[in-house]
Design a protein around this motif. Structure first.
Motif: not given
Length: 159
Positions: A19-35
């Motif tokens: 579930h934590l990994v799934a939550a991280n996937r949502i964040l990777l799709e956000s506009t917060l730069p990956v760097a």
């Protein structure tokens, strides 16, 4: 060092970490730069002493094109000249959000306002979620005593 538990082999811990990994996937799709996300994950992991996550995020960031020099300077970001003002604001928020017990009032207003100057509301929501998430991963890995050094870039693009 030998692991006390293997998170993904444990039925309970494995489900929670998935579930934590799934939550991280949502964040990777956000506009917060990956760097910025990788810098924050690395800094929180350093503070929490999570060798497994420090190893993972350093290697994954280099694999994604981040400069090793910048990553090596994350621990001393205040003295380094290689970070933008927005990255500095995110790192400061990450530090205060990770060290909540060190400050009676939690994250200070000045730190929050500085982050808000660089990130919109959705990016701030992603940043807060990211800081909470990496801290959860760090704490689980530290308690389970996950060893550092064996991670290969891209092996587990989780968090």
């Amino acid at each position: 060092m030998e692991a006390r538990l293997h998170p993904f082999a444990s039925p309970v811990m494995g489900k929670v970490f998935k579930h934590l990994v799934a939550a991280n996937r949502i964040l990777l799709e956000s506009t917060l730069p990956v760097a910025v996300q990788e810098l924050v994950k690395l800094r929180a992991s350093q503070i929490n002493g999570c060798g497994y996550c420090v190893d993972m995020h350093f290697k994954d960031a280099v694999h994604a094109g981040e400069e090793a020099t910048r990553l090596n300077l994350v621990a001393v970001w205040r003295e380094a000249t290689v970070f933008t003002e927005a990255e500095r604001a995110a790192l400061e928020l990450a530090e205060e959000g990770t060290r909540l017990a060190d400050a009676a009032g939690g994250v200070g207003d000045e730190v929050w306002e500085n982050a808000a100057r660089h990130y919109d509301e959705e990016q701030l929501a992603a940043l807060v979620s990211l800081i909470a998430l990496i801290n959860a991963f760090n704490r689980g890995n530290v308690m389970a005593r996950q060893p550092a050094g064996g991670y290969r870039a891209g092996q587990r693009h989780a968090l």
